[in-house]
Scaffold this motif. Structure first.
Motif, PDB file in Angstrom:
ATOM      1  N   ILE A 103       0.863  -1.185   0.000  1.00  0.00           N
ATOM      2  CA  ILE A 103       0.000   0.000   0.000  1.00  0.00           C
ATOM      3  C   ILE A 103       0.894   1.228   0.000  1.00  0.00           C
ATOM      4  CG2 ILE A 103      -1.703   1.339   1.325  1.00  0.00           C
ATOM      5  CD1 ILE A 103      -2.927  -1.222   2.302  1.00  0.00           C
ATOM      6  N   VAL A 105       0.516   5.634  -0.275  1.00  0.00           N
ATOM      7  CA  VAL A 105      -0.342   6.828  -0.375  1.00  0.00           C
ATOM      8  C   VAL A 105       0.582   8.005  -0.690  1.00  0.00           C
ATOM      9  CG1 VAL A 105      -1.935   8.343   0.887  1.00  0.00           C
ATOM     10  CG2 VAL A 105      -2.004   5.861   1.265  1.00  0.00           C
ATOM     11  N   GLY A 115      -4.990   5.081   3.517  1.00  0.00           N
ATOM     12  CA  GLY A 115      -4.310   3.790   3.639  1.00  0.00           C
ATOM     13  C   GLY A 115      -5.235   2.737   4.231  1.00  0.00           C
TER      14      GLY A 115
HETATM   15  C1  LIG Z   1       1.974   3.685   5.486  1.00  0.00           C
HETATM   16  C2  LIG Z   1       1.009   4.507   4.628  1.00  0.00           C
HETATM   17  C3  LIG Z   1       0.463   3.625   3.522  1.00  0.00           C
HETATM   18  C4  LIG Z   1      -0.164   4.972   5.541  1.00  0.00           C
HETATM   19  O1  LIG Z   1      -1.151   5.603   4.740  1.00  0.00           O
HETATM   20  P1  LIG Z   1      -2.158   6.705   5.357  1.00  0.00           P
HETATM   21  O2  LIG Z   1      -3.194   6.961   4.340  1.00  0.00           O
HETATM   22  O3  LIG Z   1      -1.367   7.862   5.866  1.00  0.00           O
HETATM   23  O4  LIG Z   1      -2.765   5.904   6.588  1.00  0.00           O
HETATM   24  P2  LIG Z   1      -4.172   6.202   7.338  1.00  0.00           P
HETATM   25  O5  LIG Z   1      -4.390   7.689   7.375  1.00  0.00           O
HETATM   26  O6  LIG Z   1      -5.221   5.368   6.739  1.00  0.00           O
HETATM   27  O7  LIG Z   1      -3.827   5.684   8.792  1.00  0.00           O
HETATM   28  C5  LIG Z   1      -4.168   4.389   9.268  1.00  0.00           C
HETATM   29  C6  LIG Z   1      -3.745   4.275  10.706  1.00  0.00           C
HETATM   30  O8  LIG Z   1      -2.299   4.373  10.809  1.00  0.00           O
HETATM   31  C7  LIG Z   1      -1.936   5.500  11.603  1.00  0.00           C
HETATM   32  N1  LIG Z   1      -0.795   6.170  10.992  1.00  0.00           N
HETATM   33  C8  LIG Z   1      -0.435   6.150   9.689  1.00  0.00           C
HETATM   34  N2  LIG Z   1       0.660   6.896   9.504  1.00  0.00           N
HETATM   35  C9  LIG Z   1       0.993   7.396  10.708  1.00  0.00           C
HETATM   36  C10 LIG Z   1       2.042   8.248  11.156  1.00  0.00           C
HETATM   37  N3  LIG Z   1       2.953   8.745  10.321  1.00  0.00           N
HETATM   38  N4  LIG Z   1       2.093   8.546  12.474  1.00  0.00           N
HETATM   39  C11 LIG Z   1       1.187   8.070  13.350  1.00  0.00           C
HETATM   40  N5  LIG Z   1       0.144   7.262  12.967  1.00  0.00           N
HETATM   41  C12 LIG Z   1       0.065   6.944  11.672  1.00  0.00           C
HETATM   42  C13 LIG Z   1      -3.136   6.401  11.598  1.00  0.00           C
HETATM   43  O9  LIG Z   1      -3.186   7.217  12.712  1.00  0.00           O
HETATM   44  C14 LIG Z   1      -4.281   5.420  11.531  1.00  0.00           C
HETATM   45  O10 LIG Z   1      -4.557   4.875  12.784  1.00  0.00           O
HETATM   46  P3  LIG Z   1      -6.064   4.844  13.365  1.00  0.00           P
HETATM   47  O11 LIG Z   1      -6.953   4.444  12.199  1.00  0.00           O
HETATM   48  O12 LIG Z   1      -5.998   3.848  14.444  1.00  0.00           O
HETATM   49  O13 LIG Z   1      -6.308   6.241  13.799  1.00  0.00           O
HETATM   50  C15 LIG Z   1       1.703   5.784   4.077  1.00  0.00           C
HETATM   51  O14 LIG Z   1       2.420   6.438   5.100  1.00  0.00           O
HETATM   52  C16 LIG Z   1       2.667   5.499   2.942  1.00  0.00           C
HETATM   53  O15 LIG Z   1       2.269   5.449   1.787  1.00  0.00           O
HETATM   54  N6  LIG Z   1       3.960   5.256   3.263  1.00  0.00           N
HETATM   55  C17 LIG Z   1       4.919   4.903   2.225  1.00  0.00           C
HETATM   56  C18 LIG Z   1       4.652   3.494   1.672  1.00  0.00           C
HETATM   57  C19 LIG Z   1       4.673   2.434   2.753  1.00  0.00           C
HETATM   58  O16 LIG Z   1       5.524   2.457   3.623  1.00  0.00           O
HETATM   59  N7  LIG Z   1       3.750   1.474   2.677  1.00  0.00           N
HETATM   60  C20 LIG Z   1       3.555   0.475   3.681  1.00  0.00           C
HETATM   61  C21 LIG Z   1       4.057  -0.842   3.265  1.00  0.00           C
HETATM   62  S1  LIG Z   1       3.658  -2.036   4.553  1.00  0.00           S
END
Ligand SMILES: CC(C)(COP(=O)(O)OP(=O)(O)OC[C@H]1O[C@@H](n2cnc3c(N)ncnc32)[C@H](O)[C@@H]1OP(=O)(O)O)[C@@H](O)C(=O)NCCC(=O)NCCS
Length: 373
Positions: A103, A105, A115
């Motif tokens: 995933i 974003v 996410g």
């Molecule tokens: C990891 C990633 C996909 C998260 O996407 P996102 O859209 O920001 O996530 P969401 O907003 O849906 O958050 C989902 C949960 O994670 C938590 N979270 C996500 N990023 C966070 C951060 N940087 N700090 C604290 N909490 C975080 C949210 O608070 C949320 O928790 P909750 O639903 O219990 O409140 C995004 O940071 C990303 O694309 N990172 C780069 C690619 C990557 O590392 N992918 C993961 C491979 S496993």
């Protein structure tokens, strides 16, 4: 109120169709992620490669779910309308309980629940395809230091910074960190005399019973069965910690189909193997693939010495010989990227000796789901 919704990207009809804005966007998201974690785009797929990989075929199925801004009625007309992606890879020949997930974003749209929504949609697909184990790999600039709060691999080795977004995200969704992998890079060229010295040293330990066999491109007919056996063993002999991956079933037809797929994705294979002359089996092999769109880059794929032939320096023999072959045939290649489990000591020792430098650490996260009744 959500300002986005999740849609599935239609599978392309053929490998050479022009990438739609959805595929352009997925490629951009991967590239952005590469810049954030390792500072380059070497590891990201260009849109043409994503399209070629997503064409429906026998051995695995790729599904891309995208989060699009809610003014998009069907598919996006501009890459910028795509805010995030969930990519699923479903094996079809074996491991039909398993799904691989990534995933991503766009940085500008994180922390809005996208996410999590992508995960919800992906989970539906995983379950509807009868899969009960999901695994995903997250990339990080480095391991957690002693001073930093860390998530420790449950069954393998290594530690990931607990404060990294991917770690927080994966844990919130219920995933467990099972293993870490080191992503290392070897910069080329290497002094040809050093390469030759490694190969000769290894050959002198291995002795005359082993002979190098090398090729570029498709597997020669003569070695299809042997390659099937080596690929099968690759699925059982590499350290997997508690990742729930089972033995893969390989035959000559599948080896040949994978050669087709690599060609369709614009990837060329450069392979070195060691034949055990008295029995005619391939005792060891290693190969890299070269993406046509990134002429300076090579990705290290499988390296394996059959269990009954270990301890004869065949790992160093095939790896040194393959870098020699690469330098000879493709002198423009500047970087070989490789991934190794943190606990894979013998492989890491060879790579360190050859000068691979650690560039990043990846976390292997896994979640077991309750099957649908
Ligand atoms: C990891 C990633 C996909 C998260 O996407 P996102 O859209 O920001 O996530 P969401 O907003 O849906 O958050 C989902 C949960 O994670 C938590 N979270 C996500 N990023 C966070 C951060 N940087 N700090 C604290 N909490 C975080 C949210 O608070 C949320 O928790 P909750 O639903 O219990 O409140 C995004 O940071 C990303 O694309 N990172 C780069 C690619 C990557 O590392 N992918 C993961 C491979 S496993």
């Amino acid at each position: 109120m959500n300002a986005y919704r999740i849609v599935e990207v239609p599978a392309p009809a053929a490998a050479d169709v022009t990438p739609t804005p959805a595929y352009l966007a997925i490629s951009e998201i991967e590239a952005e992620h590469g810049r954030e974690t390792v500072g380059h785009e070497d590891l990201a797929d260009p849109p043409e490669r994503l399209v070629a990989a997503a064409v429906p075929q026998r051995h695995s199925r790729h599904i891309h779910l995208i989060a699009v801004s809610d003014d998009v009625t069907d598919q996006p007309s501009e890459p910028a309308q795509v805010l995030g992606v969930a990519s699923l890879d479903l094996p079809m020949d074996d491991n039909t309980h398993f799904a691989e997930l990534w995933i991503g974003v766009r940085a500008a749209h994180r922390r809005r629940g996208i996410g999590r929504e992508l995960w919800r949609a992906a989970e539906e697909h995983v379950l509807s395809h009868g899969r009960t184990t999901v695994a995903g790999w997250s990339a990080h600039g480095g391991e957690a230091t002693e001073a930093e709060e860390a998530v420790h691999a449950e069954s393998g080795v290594g530690r990931i910074r607990a404060a990294d977004a991917a770690a927080i995200f994966a844990r919130r969704l219920g995933f467990t960190l099972e293993q870490t992998e080191r992503q290392s890079t070897l910069r080329l060229p290497i002094d040809p005399q050093t390469l030759q010295a490694w190969r000769l040293e290894a050959q002198s330990v291995a002795g005359q019973d082993y002979r190098l066999v090398q090729w570029v491109g498709r597997t020669p007919e003569r070695w299809l069965e042997e390659m099937a056996e080596l690929n099968r063993r690759m699925s059982t002999d590499v350290p997997m910690a508690d990742l729930d991956m089972q033995e893969e079933s390989w035959d000559a037809g599948r080896v040949s189909d994978y050669d087709d797929r690599r060609e369709l994705r614009g990837m060329q294979t450069v392979l070195s193997a060691a034949e055990h002359v008295p029995t005619g089996v391939l005792a060891a092999y290693t190969f890299v693939v070269l993406p046509r769109d990134k002429p300076e880059v090579a990705y290290q794929e499988n390296t394996l010495v059959r269990a009954e032939h270990r301890g004869n320096r065949l790992g160093l023999l095939v790896k040194a010989a393959n870098v020699e072959q690469l330098a000879d045939r493709f002198p423009q290649v500047r970087r070989i990227h490789t991934w190794n489990a943190g606990e894979n000591e013998h492989m890491l020792a060879i790579n360190i000796r050859m000068g691979f430098q650690v560039a990043a650490v990846e976390g292997a996260w896994q979640l077991r789901l309750t099957p649908r009744g």
